[in-house]
Design a protein around this motif. Sequence first.
Motif, PDB file in Angstrom:
ATOM      1  N   ALA A  45       0.826  -1.202   0.000  1.00  0.00           N
ATOM      2  CA  ALA A  45       0.000   0.000   0.000  1.00  0.00           C
ATOM      3  C   ALA A  45       0.858   1.249   0.000  1.00  0.00           C
ATOM      4  CB  ALA A  45      -0.928  -0.001   1.215  1.00  0.00           C
ATOM      5  N   SER A  46       0.276   2.329  -0.492  1.00  0.00           N
ATOM      6  CA  SER A  46       0.916   3.637  -0.411  1.00  0.00           C
ATOM      7  C   SER A  46      -0.181   4.674  -0.184  1.00  0.00           C
ATOM      8  CB  SER A  46       1.695   3.962  -1.685  1.00  0.00           C
ATOM      9  OG  SER A  46       0.810   4.007  -2.784  1.00  0.00           O
ATOM     10  N   ILE A  47       0.256   5.837   0.300  1.00  0.00           N
ATOM     11  CA  ILE A  47      -0.686   6.915   0.622  1.00  0.00           C
ATOM     12  C   ILE A  47      -0.324   8.128  -0.207  1.00  0.00           C
ATOM     13  CG2 ILE A  47      -1.475   8.480   2.459  1.00  0.00           C
ATOM     14  CD1 ILE A  47      -0.907   6.207   4.399  1.00  0.00           C
ATOM     15  N   SER A  48      -1.312   8.845  -0.697  1.00  0.00           N
ATOM     16  CA  SER A  48      -1.038  10.034  -1.489  1.00  0.00           C
ATOM     17  C   SER A  48      -2.038  11.122  -1.101  1.00  0.00           C
ATOM     18  CB  SER A  48      -1.134   9.713  -2.982  1.00  0.00           C
ATOM     19  OG  SER A  48      -2.438   9.267  -3.295  1.00  0.00           O
ATOM     20  N   GLY A  49      -1.908  12.256  -1.736  1.00  0.00           N
ATOM     21  CA  GLY A  49      -2.809  13.368  -1.455  1.00  0.00           C
ATOM     22  C   GLY A  49      -2.247  14.257  -0.356  1.00  0.00           C
ATOM     23  N   ASP A  50      -3.073  14.589   0.627  1.00  0.00           N
ATOM     24  CA  ASP A  50      -2.652  15.513   1.683  1.00  0.00           C
ATOM     25  C   ASP A  50      -1.593  14.910   2.600  1.00  0.00           C
ATOM     26  OD1 ASP A  50      -6.004  16.881   2.130  1.00  0.00           O
ATOM     27  OD2 ASP A  50      -4.410  17.348   0.709  1.00  0.00           O
ATOM     28  N   ALA A  51      -1.519  13.602   2.651  1.00  0.00           N
ATOM     29  CA  ALA A  51      -0.532  12.934   3.509  1.00  0.00           C
ATOM     30  C   ALA A  51       0.203  11.882   2.704  1.00  0.00           C
ATOM     31  CB  ALA A  51      -1.214  12.297   4.709  1.00  0.00           C
ATOM     32  N   VAL A  52       1.467  11.644   3.045  1.00  0.00           N
ATOM     33  CA  VAL A  52       2.231  10.650   2.311  1.00  0.00           C
ATOM     34  C   VAL A  52       2.688   9.509   3.201  1.00  0.00           C
ATOM     35  CG1 VAL A  52       2.989  12.292   0.558  1.00  0.00           C
ATOM     36  CG2 VAL A  52       4.373  11.963   2.615  1.00  0.00           C
ATOM     37  N   LYS A  53       2.427   9.604   4.512  1.00  0.00           N
ATOM     38  CA  LYS A  53       2.773   8.502   5.396  1.00  0.00           C
ATOM     39  C   LYS A  53       1.776   8.472   6.537  1.00  0.00           C
ATOM     40  CE  LYS A  53       6.577   8.857   7.889  1.00  0.00           C
ATOM     41  NZ  LYS A  53       6.292   8.801   9.333  1.00  0.00           N
TER      42      LYS A  53
END
Lengths: 214, 225
Positions: free
Chosen positions: B50-58
């Motif tokens: 999984a990865s996170i994007s947008g306003d947060a990256v972790k």
Amino acid sequence: MKRLLSFIAVCAGCTSHAPWLSLDVGTRDIAVAVEWKSDARLSATVSGPGGAITFEGGERVYLLRGAREIPLVREGDAWRADLGGEVGAFVLAIDRARDADARVSFEVPAPFTVTAPASASRHDPLTLAWDPSPTGVVAISIQGPCIAPFQRGLATDTGRYTINAGEIAQASAGACVVEVAITRTITGGSSSTNLQSFSYRASREARTTTVSLP
Amino acid sequence: MRRSFACLVFLAACDSSAPAKPTDTSGVAPSSIVTAVTVRSNGAAILVEASISGDAVKLGSGDALLAGAPDVAERPLGEYQPSKGAWAYALFLPTAEASVTLGFARAAAAARQTFALPEPFVVTAPATASRAQPLALSWNPGKNGETFTLEARGPCLGGAVTRTPDPTGTAFELQPADFQKYSGVCTVEVKLSRRRGTIGSFAGLAATSQVTLEQLRTVTIETTP
């Protein structure tokens, strides 16, 4: 002041001219590219540092089929010839008056036929067959209103290819007539001639149709 | 006045060149956390990435992405940095099950959703084959809406040969004309992927989150001229 302006004008004219008249171009500075396609005339470009070369002073460019000459006609920046259905080995020849002549060889692929079934469901395999050849690279193209265009280049020419079920995507429901084209292309060139460069590309196409069913 | 103005310009330039701190999900509503998850099964184990994007990256320190299977207890995905400034999450589940539950936890609360993977399949392929004949592969069928991809690699193929058979089909043949002229034995590795994707909110996360579900199988065939 007038003498100064005349001097500048003469110098400007002397500095920027690249040669395009054949007597001013060495054989080592000539680049040749030959192209031929089915149902079209052969086209060749013969260029030097100044662009397309104009031959003069007895120098000329022409084709040889064995010992027989086939003239090339200048059209714009290209030289063209109708090969009259002849196939096999040809030579493009450049005769020079003040430098070494040049001779480069290329091959025009022979005609061939392709067969396909009268109809085939897009959910079944589709087998195409054609006359194989040891030279050239084969590509398959299938197009029609009810299918997405299908293109595939083959690694070897075995004279036969089966497109697996489902590989031809449906664009619309129902049946339609699709065009099947097999193109055989021979390319080549050489850096070992006495020219700056030589390249050629000759493509022969065979066509048939089939009905693509849902 | 000129000195003041020059000082302001200098400070403005200094602020824009300061390195930005990575943004984590602390204080970000779950519905604003965009997550991309890939769930990949080889029939014996599942890898969740999984990865996170947008306003947060972790993920923030109080947040976790979770994954579990019917026969494997749920655990948080582990965090790692695949490259500088990037964060990713992964978890290995030792299960042959064809469903996985994904979740997002913050403090004591967690939301979960269960996803069914595409239909598992077994590939039948010869151990050895002649490249002068069609090379036949077969498997159990999938469903409409899935993407089925076959990728074959080997020195006799000149790189990768990629094909997209009928997703509801059960067989495919690599053709002799797909192989380059090659003498001797050539090991061909074939990867077959049955894939389905969704875009939408899950476990309370952002509506633009994505989950890709894949069954992946690999076979090796020794080919001869």
